[in-house]
Design an enzyme around this catalytic site. Structure first.
Site, PDB file in Angstrom:
ATOM      1  N   ASP A 166       5.742  -1.506  11.633  1.00 58.20           N
ATOM      2  CA  ASP A 166       4.673  -1.831  10.685  1.00 58.20           C
ATOM      3  C   ASP A 166       3.481  -2.487  11.386  1.00 58.20           C
ATOM      4  O   ASP A 166       3.286  -3.701  11.341  1.00 58.20           O
ATOM      5  CB  ASP A 166       5.200  -2.740   9.572  1.00 58.20           C
ATOM      6  CG  ASP A 166       4.247  -2.778   8.377  1.00 58.20           C
ATOM      7  OD1 ASP A 166       3.264  -2.015   8.376  1.00 58.20           O
ATOM      8  OD2 ASP A 166       4.497  -3.571   7.451  1.00 58.20           O
TER       9      ASP A 166
ATOM     10  N   ASP B 239      -0.482  -9.554  10.873  1.00 60.48           N
ATOM     11  CA  ASP B 239       0.437  -9.287   9.761  1.00 60.48           C
ATOM     12  C   ASP B 239       1.877  -9.151  10.247  1.00 60.48           C
ATOM     13  O   ASP B 239       2.617  -8.290   9.788  1.00 60.48           O
ATOM     14  CB  ASP B 239      -0.010  -8.007   9.039  1.00 60.48           C
ATOM     15  CG  ASP B 239       0.752  -7.787   7.742  1.00 60.48           C
ATOM     16  OD1 ASP B 239       1.150  -8.786   7.116  1.00 60.48           O
ATOM     17  OD2 ASP B 239       0.958  -6.621   7.359  1.00 60.48           O
TER      18      ASP B 239
ATOM     19  N   GLN C 204       0.839  -1.192   0.000  1.00 61.26           N
ATOM     20  CA  GLN C 204       0.000   0.000   0.000  1.00 61.26           C
ATOM     21  C   GLN C 204       0.878   1.248   0.000  1.00 61.26           C
ATOM     22  O   GLN C 204       2.072   1.190   0.314  1.00 61.26           O
ATOM     23  CB  GLN C 204      -0.938  -0.003   1.209  1.00 61.26           C
ATOM     24  CG  GLN C 204      -1.864  -1.226   1.201  1.00 61.26           C
ATOM     25  CD  GLN C 204      -2.854  -1.223   2.341  1.00 61.26           C
ATOM     26  OE1 GLN C 204      -3.406  -0.196   2.686  1.00 61.26           O
ATOM     27  NE2 GLN C 204      -3.096  -2.396   2.918  1.00 61.26           N
TER      28      GLN C 204
ATOM     29  N   GLU D 270      -4.228  -1.064   5.518  1.00 55.93           N
ATOM     30  CA  GLU D 270      -3.408  -0.571   6.627  1.00 55.93           C
ATOM     31  C   GLU D 270      -4.052   0.694   7.163  1.00 55.93           C
ATOM     32  O   GLU D 270      -4.443   1.570   6.399  1.00 55.93           O
ATOM     33  CB  GLU D 270      -1.974  -0.296   6.164  1.00 55.93           C
ATOM     34  CG  GLU D 270      -1.215  -1.563   5.813  1.00 55.93           C
ATOM     35  CD  GLU D 270       0.278  -1.295   5.660  1.00 55.93           C
ATOM     36  OE1 GLU D 270       0.760  -0.315   6.236  1.00 55.93           O
ATOM     37  OE2 GLU D 270       0.940  -2.081   4.966  1.00 55.93           O
TER      38      GLU D 270
END
Length: 522
Positions: free
Chosen positions: A423, A403, A222, A259
């Site tokens: 992240d 994730d 993304q 996200e």
């Protein structure tokens, strides 16, 4: 005759009224004379504080010392629950007045900021190892100085040129911008200290400092941009893709989920409340797409992706870029976003697969003895790496992040250092479902750091309720509210499940010390 009678009655009424007022005045004076005596008797008895403050021997000063000592004894000598130590009672004290005073002290310490009270708790004041030069990520020249040019431009100068510009008395460190001071403070044991004085400045810079460059970051699924500030600081920008109260559909594969900008913000504060301090500082920010991205970008590939929508439902057209990423190239974004600081930019990061995706839920679910294999494989066969990985699974379970396919460490420190929790954009996607597979490493290995376990116990009690602490922390962000209330309530529910999992491990363990591993020392 009638007039004389009326006059007489009026005079008598006035006399009676005057006598009543005089009597009330006398009673008031008598009470004032008696009150100081009562106050002196009360103070001499030692059961009420003086207006000028408690003396050195008063219970009000002795109470906190006994309180801190007892809590330290509780968590350094046993694995017992903190619920008992949250309201300790000194041995042999049976005076209800003294107990009431200690309760008042506890309430006074937590009456204001619950977050501040948490960070004052002994569990959040465990001494860190001494940091030597070899334990520092960066070795800097103590004579190197930095300063903006006197012309007021955005160009930076250093070394001998700066010496003619610096105010007298300043050290080289004083001239560093906040982001550089943050980098200099990174060491083997922590990304930033518990009471980092730079944190408010750093978060404010992320939210308000002028952006001079925006380029697209390669990789990922993304859109992400690297933004540069006038002081050479850089940040990772993640755009808003969906509203805060929108849940991820149950039939979504986690890798195809959006996200979320607010997940990055919440993850940073949650990581700090858990005292991991392994996520770089994050702040919300409103970004002007035209002035702060399109007009200043030097990324030709990014510049070609902008388009102007018809804007039929708005008075002005909407300018949006299309993500030029590998998997999601058709999602325009608005002007509410996250600016994610990257303190490790320029440092050497070592990407670590989780033992070839050791945190992959599939591997743990298919092999009930997978932890035994992990324990025999470097670097998980020694040191605290496996326990650090379990810390990460606890963090991911609390925010529902599936994730986590790898992690990073600083290569300079080898395997004897902490894990970076980078992240976290796919966290906080759903509040109505708890993904228990994320906890597989904890459930199978049945090991957790003692410090982590005790803090989790503390965060499950009043007045340190996890949801309330995170709510307070997120309220200061420029984009508040960050999380919808159901997500905050889900944290308390999931925390209970983590503690229950550790409880089951302790119940069947022959040696409790192998479950709750002492990492705190004497």
């Amino acid at each position: 005759m009638r007039r004389r009678l009326q006059t007489l009655v009026q005079r008598k009424f006035k006399v009676v009224l005057l006598l009543l007022l005089l009597l009330a005045l006398l009673l008031h004076l008598a009470m004032d004379l008696a009150l100081p005596t009562a106050r002196r008797l009360w103070s001499c008895d030692g059961k009420a504080p003086k207006a000028s403050g408690a003396v050195s021997g008063s219970p009000l000063l002795a109470g906190p010392k006994k309180l801190s000592l007892r809590i330290l004894q509780d968590f350094s000598g046993s694995n017992g629950s903190l619920e008992k130590s949250s309201h300790p009672q000194a041995a042999g004290v049976k005076d209800p007045g003294a107990q009431h005073q200690r309760g008042n002290v506890n309430q006074a310490r937590t009456k204001g900021s619950k977050l501040a009270a948490l960070f004052e708790h002994p569990l959040y004041n465990i001494p860190m190892p001494e940091v030597m030069d070899k334990d520092k990520l960066f070795v800097v020249n103590p004579m190197e100085k930095f300063s903006l040019q006197s012309s007021g431009s955005d160009e930076w100068v250093s070394s001998s040129k700066a010496e003619t510009i610096l105010p007298t008395g300043k050290t080289a460190y004083d001239t560093y911008p906040a982001w550089l001071k943050f980098h200099v403070g990174i060491n083997r044991y922590e990304l930033y200290p518990r009471r980092d004085p730079l944190m408010p400045t750093l978060l404010r810079d992320l939210a308000t400092m002028r952006i001079v460059s925006s380029v697209q970051k390669s990789g990922g699924t993304q859109l992400k941009l690297i933004m540069t500030f006038p002081n050479y600081g850089q940040a990772l920008f993640k755009p808003m893709k969906q509203s805060r109260d929108q849940e991820t559909p149950v039939d979504f594969f986690y890798f195809s989920d959006f996200e979320r900008h607010n997940a990055e913000i919440a993850a940073f504060h949650l990581d700090r409340i858990l005292d991991f301090r392994r996520i770089p500082p994050v702040s919300g920010r409103l970004v002007n797409i035209t002035k702060e991205i399109r007009d200043i970008t030097t990324d030709k590939k990014l510049a070609k992706t902008f388009f102007i929508s018809p804007g039929e439902l708005s008075p002005l057209p909407t300018l949006s870029p299309v993500a030029a990423c590998s998997c999601s190239g058709d999602h325009p974004f608005g002007d509410s976003s996250i600016c994610h600081h990257v303190p490790c930019h320029g440092a050497v990061l070592k990407e670590q697969g989780h033992l070839t995706t050791a945190l992959s839920a599939r591997r743990w679910e298919l092999n009930p003895n997978y932890c035994a294999q992990v324990r025999q494989t470097p670097p998980y066969d020694r040191g605290h790496r496996l326990l650090d990985l379990i810390d990460m699974t606890v963090l991911d379970f609390l925010m529902g992040n599936m994730d986590r396919h790898h992690y990073e460490t600083f290569e300079k420190f080898g395997n004897d250092t902490f894990l970076l929790h980078l992240d976290n954009g796919r966290g906080f996607g759903t509040h109505s479902h708890d993904e228990m597979s994320i906890l597989a490493p904890l459930q199978q290995c049945c090991s957790i750091k003692k410090s982590t376990y005790l803090r989790l116990q503390l965060l499950a009690t009043e007045p340190y309720r996890l949801s309330e602490l995170l709510r307070e922390a997120l309220a200061a962000d420029p984009l508040a509210p960050i999380l919808a209330e159901p997500h905050l309530r889900a944290l308390d529910r999931r925390l209970g499940k983590v503690l229950a999992a550790v409880g089951r491990c302790l119940a069947r363990a022959a040696r409790p010390g192998e479950v709750v591993v002492d990492d705190m020392g004497p």
